[in-house]
Enzyme design. Structure first.
Site, short mmCIF file in Angstrom:
data_model
loop_
_atom_site.label_atom_id
_atom_site.label_comp_id
_atom_site.label_asym_id
_atom_site.label_seq_id
_atom_site.Cartn_x
_atom_site.Cartn_y
_atom_site.Cartn_z
N ASP A 32 0.88 -1.17 0.00
CA ASP A 32 0.00 0.00 0.00
C ASP A 32 0.91 1.21 0.00
OD1 ASP A 32 -2.32 1.74 0.29
OD2 ASP A 32 -3.34 0.00 1.13
N ASP A 57 3.75 2.91 -4.88
CA ASP A 57 2.65 3.34 -5.75
C ASP A 57 2.65 2.39 -6.94
OD1 ASP A 57 0.97 4.47 -7.61
OD2 ASP A 57 1.90 6.45 -7.57
N VAL A 58 1.67 1.51 -7.00
CA VAL A 58 1.69 0.46 -8.03
C VAL A 58 1.19 0.96 -9.37
CG1 VAL A 58 1.61 -1.48 -6.44
CG2 VAL A 58 -0.53 -0.43 -7.20
N ASN A 80 -5.07 -5.91 -6.45
CA ASN A 80 -6.28 -5.45 -5.79
C ASN A 80 -6.38 -3.92 -5.68
OD1 ASN A 80 -8.56 -5.62 -3.62
ND2 ASN A 80 -6.90 -4.56 -2.57
N TYR A 146 -15.68 3.59 -14.25
CA TYR A 146 -15.28 2.48 -13.38
C TYR A 146 -15.57 1.14 -14.06
CZ TYR A 146 -15.21 -0.56 -9.24
OH TYR A 146 -14.96 -1.57 -8.35
N LYS A 150 -12.96 -1.90 -15.21
CA LYS A 150 -13.06 -3.28 -14.72
C LYS A 150 -13.32 -4.26 -15.86
CE LYS A 150 -12.58 -2.87 -10.18
NZ LYS A 150 -11.48 -3.50 -9.43
#
Length: 240
Positions: A32, A57-58, A80, A146, A150
């Site tokens: 995180d 920071d992914v 995730n 969003y 997804k």
């Protein structure tokens, strides 16, 4: 058992996934932003598991590369992490709104998969689990950015499963329904009751429901499962 990297694991679904994987014997790299991981790390340790702090920071390429180098070969990747999820009607939708979602649901999973791939190929095995959503199927007004992000993640899952199967790597997606976590603390009770009324199993979902599905996909029991999008929403298949 090896290392499981769970992104966005400081709270919410990610925290639940990290804790269960640790309980199942994985060394869990809890990712995180800095300052958001201490509670989860402490709880995993208290519960007898092994955890590593993996701040990054992914959505940043350099940080993802450094993260994977730091935690070592990754056997299970759980993508995730997510950002803000604003409800924006079409008339006010901007390209930036779309890009904000794609940063987390296309760019970040791509960077993470690329970073863990060499190690997984070398060992001839690996698990990649994406956390998607049932929102593309529900088609709720205001959720187009969003839902598009997804939906793109589900497409990546299917394509990568075909690409990587020859290397012993499975790629699957878990699509939760509405699972109340910290960000939903202010949701009115009547709104939750209305949602539950449309759930055939008659209850709201919990982070444990998602975590157990991820743990299955990470296990040897799911060795022949790949390219699948598993919806976990109690049968809530109709939009409201």
């Amino acid at each position: 058992m090896g290392v499981a990297l769970v992104t966005g694991a400081g709270r919410g679904l990610g925290a639940g996934i990290a804790r269960l994987l640790a309980a199942r014997g994985w060394t869990v790299a809890v990712n995180d932003l800095p300052g958001r991981m201490s509670d989860v790390l402490s709880r995993i340790t208290e519960e007898g598991g092994t955890a590593l702090a993996a701040p990054a920071d992914v959505t940043a390429e350099d940080e993802v590369r450094a993260l994977v180098e730091e935690v070592g070969p990754v056997d299970v990747l759980v993508a995730n992490a997510t950002g803000p999820q604003p409800v924006v009607e079409l008339a006010k939708l901007t390209w930036r709104t779309h890009l904000d979602q794609l940063e987390f649901f296309v760019k970040s999973p791509t960077l993470l998969a690329q970073a863990v791939l060499p190690g997984m190929k070398e060992r001839g095995r690996g698990r990649i689990v994406h956390i998607g959503s049932d929102m593309p199927d529900r088609a709720l007004p205001g959720w187009s950015a969003y839902s598009a992000g997804k939906a793109a993640l589900a497409a990546l899952t299917r394509v990568w499963a075909r690409e990587l199967g020859q290397h012993g790597i499975t790629v699957n997606l878990v699509a939760p329904g509405w699972i109340p976590v910290e960000r939903h603390a202010d949701t009115p009770a009547d709104e939750q009751d209305a949602y539950v009324a449309d759930v055939p199993l008659g209850r709201i979902g919990t982070p444990a429901d998602i975590a157990s599905t991820v743990a299955f996909l990470a296990s040897d029991d799911a060795a022949f499962v790949t390219g699948q999008c598993l919806t976990v929403n109690g049968g809530h298949t109709y939009p409201r």
